[in-house]
Scaffold this motif. Structure first.
Motif, PDB file in Angstrom:
ATOM      1  N   ARG A 182       0.879  -1.196   0.000  1.00  0.00           N
ATOM      2  CA  ARG A 182       0.000   0.000   0.000  1.00  0.00           C
ATOM      3  C   ARG A 182       0.896   1.219   0.000  1.00  0.00           C
ATOM      4  O   ARG A 182       1.188   1.784   1.039  1.00  0.00           O
ATOM      5  N   LYS A 200      11.912   7.879   3.269  1.00  0.00           N
ATOM      6  CA  LYS A 200      11.731   8.037   4.725  1.00  0.00           C
ATOM      7  C   LYS A 200      13.099   8.142   5.410  1.00  0.00           C
ATOM      8  O   LYS A 200      13.289   8.925   6.332  1.00  0.00           O
ATOM      9  N   GLU A 271       6.475   0.373   7.206  1.00  0.00           N
ATOM     10  CA  GLU A 271       5.915   1.464   6.412  1.00  0.00           C
ATOM     11  C   GLU A 271       5.116   0.944   5.227  1.00  0.00           C
ATOM     12  O   GLU A 271       5.582   0.063   4.487  1.00  0.00           O
ATOM     13  N   ASP A 272       3.950   1.492   5.038  1.00  0.00           N
ATOM     14  CA  ASP A 272       3.122   1.240   3.855  1.00  0.00           C
ATOM     15  C   ASP A 272       2.844  -0.247   3.604  1.00  0.00           C
ATOM     16  O   ASP A 272       2.969  -0.746   2.472  1.00  0.00           O
ATOM     17  N   ASP A 295       2.531   4.322   9.743  1.00  0.00           N
ATOM     18  CA  ASP A 295       1.213   4.707   9.220  1.00  0.00           C
ATOM     19  C   ASP A 295       0.148   4.662  10.306  1.00  0.00           C
ATOM     20  O   ASP A 295      -0.759   5.494  10.331  1.00  0.00           O
ATOM     21  N   ASN A 490       3.188  12.526   8.760  1.00  0.00           N
ATOM     22  CA  ASN A 490       3.922  11.871   9.847  1.00  0.00           C
ATOM     23  C   ASN A 490       5.423  12.198   9.862  1.00  0.00           C
ATOM     24  O   ASN A 490       6.122  11.859  10.810  1.00  0.00           O
TER      25      ASN A 490
HETATM   26 MG   LIG Z   1       3.332   5.622   4.948  1.00  0.00          MG
END
Ligand SMILES: [Mg+2]
Ligand SMILES: NC(=O)C1=CN([C@@H]2O[C@H](COP(=O)(O)OP(=O)(O)OC[C@H]3O[C@@H](n4cnc5c(N)ncnc54)[C@H](O)[C@@H]3O)[C@@H](O)[C@H]2O)C=CC1
Ligand SMILES: CC(=O)C(=O)O
Length: 601
Positions: A182, A200, A271-272, A295, A490
């Motif tokens: 995602r 990131k 992450e994701d 997230d 974030n």
């Molecule tokens: Mg994310």
């Protein structure tokens, strides 16, 4: 509890420190051309003659030595000419051209790359982070020139414990891990999602001063369900459907074990991941080692800080947060994470029997207890029949109807669906029960934002407070008035959460540590800023805010007895630091890019 005080003045604000700042010598195990091809050590034309002699570089570079500042100016000049030369071209072409020039520098000379990134973070964050990073992920297979980070695939089962030793750095402090399922609001991008951990971690280096030699972006390639990618001959990932169930979890388990065998104190940021695995892996690992899901948890803290800001913007005490009517659109990892943290805040303020006014919608509309096959994670926020019958609402009610009937103080989108806050919805927000209705269109990248700020200020009124996940320009409201656009992302918290966890040597990352991060961000803004609708600091201050968040997280870890110390700073020393001393300690531990002397061993 939640304070409202301005922090000490920024000491990091856009400082261009002297390149002559003293730096400890760095031992290299290479010589000659190998050094020029290693972006960790390469200084390009900046190697002084003594170093050229020492490292066997004489003759491998043009004779003139160029200073770091000259190299910096030269790069910025090429960047500005690229901007000029691409004027008028489609936005995606310009963004990718900017990303390429930065990426080439990243591949060649990390010291110079991070220096230009830190000094120009406001201009460059939208390129290395959202929104351009989304475009880069979508085009990754075509853009690929050289690898960055590590790739663990389903085909590597049984090999990961030895593979982890292929990473050239002896020490890793920070890992960002994705399975690409995602990516922002762009869906399953498979192996192409590696751009997100890279972006990131660039923010970690820029904001938290993590040494770039100690970061590791990781792609866990368990296949993809994106048919277009599976059929793309240039696709670089595994050409198979995603693993599911125990098969999937066994891959993540193996990776996690391998990492902790080599670097037991590394902090891992998930992450994701698609929602089901985001929640499952967080539950599975959070008590076992130092990890968090950005997230779910990073987003929650940033959203909560912004929501508390909107209470202040209404001129009400923070405890009034318990009375705010909040409509959250999107019941995935981010939306549920936000509501969970908001619920904890309400309980702290109004007691455990508090009855918050939260309304949650997903793609099937308002979620109620009548929902068939309701996601257990959404259940605490599902409305009971008696709570909504007075409003004339029922299971599955559409967004416009919910907003018209609830008249919420806050409308917050984490749906990934661009434009879902359409005209009817935004006009309905004008009838909100708040004097300063708040609209948070938090989905990324830009095209996936639930609405754009121009529409929000035009249709919902000039008194709104507005925030988006990706950056937008402020809105000129005429008569000299500006509609301020906040970036509720974030990025304001994850670098501080990771840094605080690292420097405390925390065994794991607790809710209290995350609350401390959110509280720190919430209390960062002055009343004057809040009254002007400014909920978050300027990204130019990201190092400063990260130092404060990192210190708050560190202190929370110490107070909760989760800290084990880091490097040669033990728990006892951390325990005796005042708040100011902790902030200073965090700042002193931030890496800053300067050319240090290289010594061959
Ligand atoms: Mg994310
Ligand atoms: N600003 C920030 O810091 C952050 C932003 N995000 C963004 O939030 C978005 C969602 O992320 P996740 O929650 O992880 O995704 P997810 O896939 O777990 O959840 C998406 C949710 O939106 C719902 N949804 C889909 N279509 C909808 C519609 N038409 N109406 C109402 N709800 C709808 C889905 O049912 C699901 O509940 C992404 O675009 C992501 O980029 C995520 C994390 C941080
Ligand atoms: C910002 C972020 O983490 C996301 O959109 O997924």
């Amino acid at each position: 509890m939640w304070r409202v005080a301005r922090s000490a003045a920024s000491t990091f604000r856009r400082t261009r420190r002297l390149s002559t700042a003293i730096s400890a010598p760095c031992i290299v195990h290479k010589r000659g051309a190998d050094i020029l091809h290693d972006p960790w050590f390469n200084k390009d034309t900046g190697f002084p003659m003594t170093e050229r002699d020492r490292l066997g570089l004489r003759g491998l570079l043009p004779p003139r030595v160029i200073s770091f500042e000259q190299q910096y100016d030269r790069f910025m000049e090429s960047f500005r000419s690229l901007e000029k030369n691409t004027e008028g071209q489609p936005e995606s072409v310009v963004s990718l051209a900017k990303w390429r020039i930065l990426n080439r520098l990243h591949d060649r000379n990390e010291t110079l790359y991070y220096r230009v990134l830190i000094d120009n973070i406001k201009d460059f964050a939208p390129i290395i982070y959202t929104p351009t990073v989304g475009l880069v992920c979508q085009n990754y297979s075509g853009l690929f020139r050289r690898p960055r980070g590590m790739y663990f695939s389903a085909k590597d089962k049984g090999e990961m414990m030895s593979m982890i030793f292929n990473w050239p750095s002896t020490q890793v402090d920070m890992i960002v891990l994705t399975d690409g399922s995602r990516i922002l609001g762009l869906g399953d991008l498979g192996v192409q999602g590696i751009g997100i951990p890279i972006g990131k971690l660039d923010m970690y280096v820029a904001a938290a001063g993590i040494n770039p030699q100690r970061v590791l972006p990781v792609m866990l390639d368990v296949g993809t369900n994106n048919q277009k990618l599976l059929e793309d001959p240039l696709y670089l990932g595994l050409r198979q459907p995603r693993l599911e169930g125990e098969e999937y979890l066994s891959i993540v388990d193996e990776f996690v074990e391998a990492v902790h065998a080599r670097w037991p104190k590394a902090v891992v940021q998930f992450e994701d991941f698609q929602a089901k695995w985001a929640f499952e892996t967080l539950d599975r690992y959070r008590k076992k080692f130092c990890m968090f899901n950005d997230d779910i948890q990073g987003t929650a803290g940033v959203a909560l800080a912004g929501l508390l800001g909107t209470v202040r913007a209404q001129g009400r005490p923070l405890t009034d947060f318990a009375n705010q009517k909040i409509v959250v659109v999107g019941a995935g990892s981010a939306g549920l994470g936000v509501l969970k943290m908001a619920l904890q805040a309400v309980s702290r303020m109004a007691g455990p029997s508090a009855d918050p006014h939260f309304f949650l919608l997903d793609k099937n509309g308002l979620i109620t207890k009548d929902r068939k096959d309701i996601d257990p994670a959404a259940l605490p926020f599902a409305k009971a029949h008696h709570e909504i019958e007075g409003l004339g609402l029922q299971e599955g009610a559409g967004l416009a109807e919910v907003v018209k009937k609830v008249k919420p103080h806050v409308l917050l989108g984490l749906s990934g669906v661009g434009g879902i806050f359409h005209e009817e919805v935004l006009r309905a927000m004008k009838e909100s029960d708040s004097v300063r209705p708040a609209i948070f269109a938090m989905s990324n990248p830009t095209n996936n934002a639930e609405c754009c700020p121009v529409d929000a200020f035009k249709l919902a009124g000039e008194d709104i407070v507005f925030a988006s996940g990706s950056p937008f320009a402020n809105v000129d409201l005429g008569n000299g008035k500006i509609g301020h656009v906040n970036q509720a992302n974030n990025m304001y918290l994850f670098p501080g959460i990771g840094l605080g966890a690292l420097l405390s040597g925390a065994r794991n990352i607790s809710d209290t540590m995350l609350e401390a991060a959110a509280e720190c961000l919430a209390s960062y803004m002055s009343d004057d800023e809040i009254n002007r609708g400014i909920l978050y600091p300027s990204i130019d201050d990201i190092r400063d805010i990260t130092a404060e968040v990192g210190a708050a997280v560190l202190r929370a870890a110490v107070a909760e007895d989760l800290a084990e110390g880091h490097g040669d700073v033990g728990v006892r020393e951390l325990q005796h630091m005042s708040k100011e001393e902790t902030i200073e300690h965090v700042r002193e531990n931030m890496w800053y890019p300067v050319y240090g002397p290289l010594v061959h061993e």
